[in-house]
Design a protein around this motif. Structure first.
Motif, PDB file in Angstrom:
ATOM      1  N   VAL A  55       7.179  83.399 -27.779  1.00 50.55           N
ATOM      2  CA  VAL A  55       7.910  84.489 -27.142  1.00 50.55           C
ATOM      3  C   VAL A  55       6.970  85.669 -26.979  1.00 50.55           C
ATOM      4  N   TYR A  56       6.996  86.254 -25.794  1.00 54.49           N
ATOM      5  CA  TYR A  56       6.182  87.429 -25.509  1.00 54.49           C
ATOM      6  C   TYR A  56       7.041  88.675 -25.660  1.00 54.49           C
ATOM      7  N   LEU A  57       6.545  89.655 -26.385  1.00 57.77           N
ATOM      8  CA  LEU A  57       7.271  90.889 -26.627  1.00 57.77           C
ATOM      9  C   LEU A  57       6.328  92.054 -26.411  1.00 57.77           C
ATOM     10  N   ALA A  58       6.648  92.912 -25.475  1.00 55.06           N
ATOM     11  CA  ALA A  58       5.848  94.104 -25.220  1.00 55.06           C
ATOM     12  C   ALA A  58       6.539  95.290 -25.871  1.00 55.06           C
ATOM     13  N   VAL A  59       5.788  96.020 -26.661  1.00 58.50           N
ATOM     14  CA  VAL A  59       6.334  97.178 -27.358  1.00 58.50           C
ATOM     15  C   VAL A  59       5.536  98.399 -26.929  1.00 58.50           C
ATOM     16  N   GLY A  60       6.214  99.389 -26.368  1.00 58.25           N
ATOM     17  CA  GLY A  60       5.540 100.603 -25.945  1.00 58.25           C
ATOM     18  C   GLY A  60       5.367 101.558 -27.117  1.00 58.25           C
ATOM     19  N   ARG A  61       4.380 102.401 -26.994  1.00 56.89           N
ATOM     20  CA  ARG A  61       4.136 103.416 -28.032  1.00 56.89           C
ATOM     21  C   ARG A  61       4.961 104.646 -27.736  1.00 56.89           C
ATOM     22  N   SER A  62       5.538 105.218 -28.758  1.00 54.59           N
ATOM     23  CA  SER A  62       6.299 106.454 -28.561  1.00 54.59           C
ATOM     24  C   SER A  62       5.365 107.639 -28.755  1.00 54.59           C
TER      25      SER A  62
END
Length: 63
Positions: A55-62
């Motif tokens: 599974v690919y999961l992209a997490v943005g930086r806050s």
């Protein structure tokens, strides 16, 4: 896990599969190498479970 290194290369590691790590010149190359390593480990049944899903999961930086 994918992280840039001080020398401009990228290090990739699959935390669920011991020894499944690589270093590459680009982010894309590191991801491709890691995908191959994980696929090989699953084909060779080096892991105990019989079913996996990548599974690919992209997490943005806050900010």
């Amino acid at each position: 896990m994918l992280r840039p290194r001080d020398d401009g290369t990228y290090e990739a590691e699959c935390l669920m599969l011991p020894g499944c790590t690589c270093v590459a010149r680009s982010r894309q190359q590191a991801l491709e190498k890691m995908q191959n390593l994980v696929s090989e480990a699953l084909r060779e049944e080096k892991v105990g479970a019989t079913r996996y899903e990548i599974v690919y999961l992209a997490v943005g930086r806050s900010s």
